[in-house]
Design a protein around this motif. Structure first.
Motif: not given
Lengths: 222, 290
Positions: A2, A140, A145, A147, A163, A174-177, A192
């Motif tokens: 990032n 995170n 973004y 989110t 998803t 953009a990201s997955l946590h 995000c």
């Protein structure tokens, strides 16, 4: 990886005197406010390490409160925030602590009210921030973004169901946590996205089985 | 995978291969990452530049002391000083503008964190004072600010720009390197000269501590801004003479990151060592933080 952007480096336009301790504090407050998303009865701010030792001098306490009240980083009221009518309406207090296991500029927001929530974050430099924990879940969030934050019962297939719903909205992730307290217990997901999620999409996610918390957290504008 | 620019080396070769300036490559790269098209970066640069000019204008006229009462009148003293400045009028203007901005910051006035608030006086002072004295057009000032931003971005990719993590080298030090890049860009320096100016500036502030008295962004922060603004001028002068840094810039940044990690937390924005624990500082603390 990032990467930061040029825009991050040559901004924000802000009330002084410290990007990490004043603007960063406002941004942490703003993001925590977006996550909590309700009017709390009471807020306790726990400031750690450098935030605790030099926070008063840098207006960190003022900044955190300003953020919780929804003020932008360049708001001229920050200087005298404790005297504003908005601040007088809420019950808040500050604690100053040392814990070298925590980031030098760490804070906990403890919200009490209809919903109790503890949010932890760090001011990582040049006004950039990270929310690290919501209650006991690692997250995170940096406010860059839009989110989707979910807390749900850990079971197979939840990630793919969520998803898939996002995909139906034609939105890119953009990201997955993900994190969980234990197998089959509470789990959290932080997604995000690029762009916006529709109401319909959020409703569909909320309708999934054993979804406890569904929060759509808007990215920070300042 | 798309071409990444995360180190100065990559930036340098991209400029060389495409025969472009640093700000052009930087704008292309920002745009290629999808979120910041060129107009958006230019718009922010213009807004920031305008806010910097406003902070200088306000700061030059203001003598209001900081909330602690420890500072706020140095810019006025410098402006009204009649002695002969050996570095010349532009250098005097740079120092004055750095103090004007920095004093606005401690009054909780509106400034631009560039890269941080504690170091907010350095880039604007060098950029704007030079631009005024040399009739640099606004679009070229914006290009210089974007060049500075790219320098800050590349350092930030490797290390945090918080004094609490990296010491003052990560704040005023990086600001000085950014200012050196902006200045060398406005003077028509080559890509190589700009990058060397950055390396020279950074190399000579390694280990700079962050030990603010009473935990306030005042002592030594306010006066450090004019010092490191002139530091940027030195870096630019040397680089414009084709003096090169024997240690390449990316290695200097690595050294700076390591130095930041090795520095004691007592010297990193905790006000528990250095200037913050001198006899005078402790006495000030008793008076001010009651």
């Amino acid at each position: 990886m990032n990467q930061s952007s040029i825009i991050d480096i040559i901004s924000p336009i802000m009330a002084g005197p410290s990007s990490s301790h004043t603007a960063g504090a406002v941004r942490l407050g703003l993001l925590a406010r977006n996550v909590y998303n309700a009017k709390p009865d009471k807020i306790t701010f726990k400031l750690y390490n450098s935030y605790a030792l030099t926070g008063k001098g840098h207006g960190t306490d003022k900044g955190l409160l300003a953020g919780i009240l929804g003020f932008a980083v360049d708001d001229k009221r920050i200087k005298n925030i404790f005297e504003t009518p908005e601040a007088k309406e809420i019950d808040y207090h500050f604690e100053f602590l040392q814990d070298f296991n925590r980031h030098p500029n760490a804070v906990d927001f403890i919200f009490e009210g209809g919903l109790n929530m503890t949010i932890s974050g760090d001011s990582v430099g040049a006004g950039e921030i990270k929310l690290r924990k919501i209650n006991n879940f690692c997250v995170n969030l940096d406010g860059k973004y839009n989110t989707l934050l979910l807390v749900y019962e850990d079971m197979p297939g939840v990630i793919s169901s969520v998803t898939k719903i996002i995909q139906e909205d034609n939105v890119n992730i953009a990201s997955l946590h993900c994190d969980r307290s234990a197998k089959g217990r509470d789990a959290s997901m932080c997604i995000c996205i690029d762009g916006e999620l529709s109401k319909n999409c959020l409703n569909k996610v909320s309708d999934l089985k054993d979804m406890y918390i569904v929060r759509y957290i808007k990215k920070l504008e300042s | 995978m798309k071409h990444n620019i995360t180190e100065f080396r990559q930036l340098y070769y991209a400029c060389k291969e495409q025969n472009k300036k640093i700000y052009e490559i930087a704008l292309d790269y920002e745009a290629s990452r999808g979120e910041n098209p060129e107009y958006k970066v230019r718009l922010q640069a213009k807004k920031s530049l305008d806010a910097m000019k406003e902070a200088i204008t306000t700061g030059l006229k203001c003598t209001e002391p900081s909330p602690s009462g420890m500072s706020g009148d140095d810019c006025d003293k410098l402006q009204n000083s009649k002695h002969n400045f050996i570095l010349g009028q532009t250098a005097k203007k740079i120092m004055t503008y750095a103090l004007a901005t920095s004093e606005q910051n401690l009054r909780m006035g509106t400034i631009v964190a560039c890269p941080t608030a504690g170091s907010c006086g350095i880039v604007p002072a060098v950029l704007i004072a030079f631009a005024e004295d040399n009739n640099i057009k606004e679009c070229d000032q914006i290009n210089a600010l974007i060049t500075a931003g790219e320098v800050g971005r590349l350092v930030a990719n490797k290390m945090s720009l918080a004094g609490a993590v990296g010491g003052c080298q990560a704040e005023c030090g990086v600001a000085s390197a950014m200012a050196a890049a902006a200045l060398t860009q406005m003077r028509g320096g080559s890509v190589k000269q700009i990058i060397n100016a950055v390396a020279l500036a950074l190399k000579n502030i390694l280990g700079l501590t962050c030990d603010p008295v009473c935990g306030l962004v005042e002592i030594p922060c306010v006066k450090r801004n004019p010092f490191l603004a002139i530091h940027a001028v030195t870096a630019s002068e040397l680089a414009m003479s084709d003096i090169i840094s024997k240690i390449p810039i990316d290695e200097v940044v690595d050294a700076m990151e390591q130095t930041g990690q090795l520095m004691s937390p007592l010297l990193k924005e905790s006000s528990q060592g250095g200037l913050a624990k001198t006899k005078t500082a402790i006495a000030l603390e008793k008076n001010i933080l009651k």
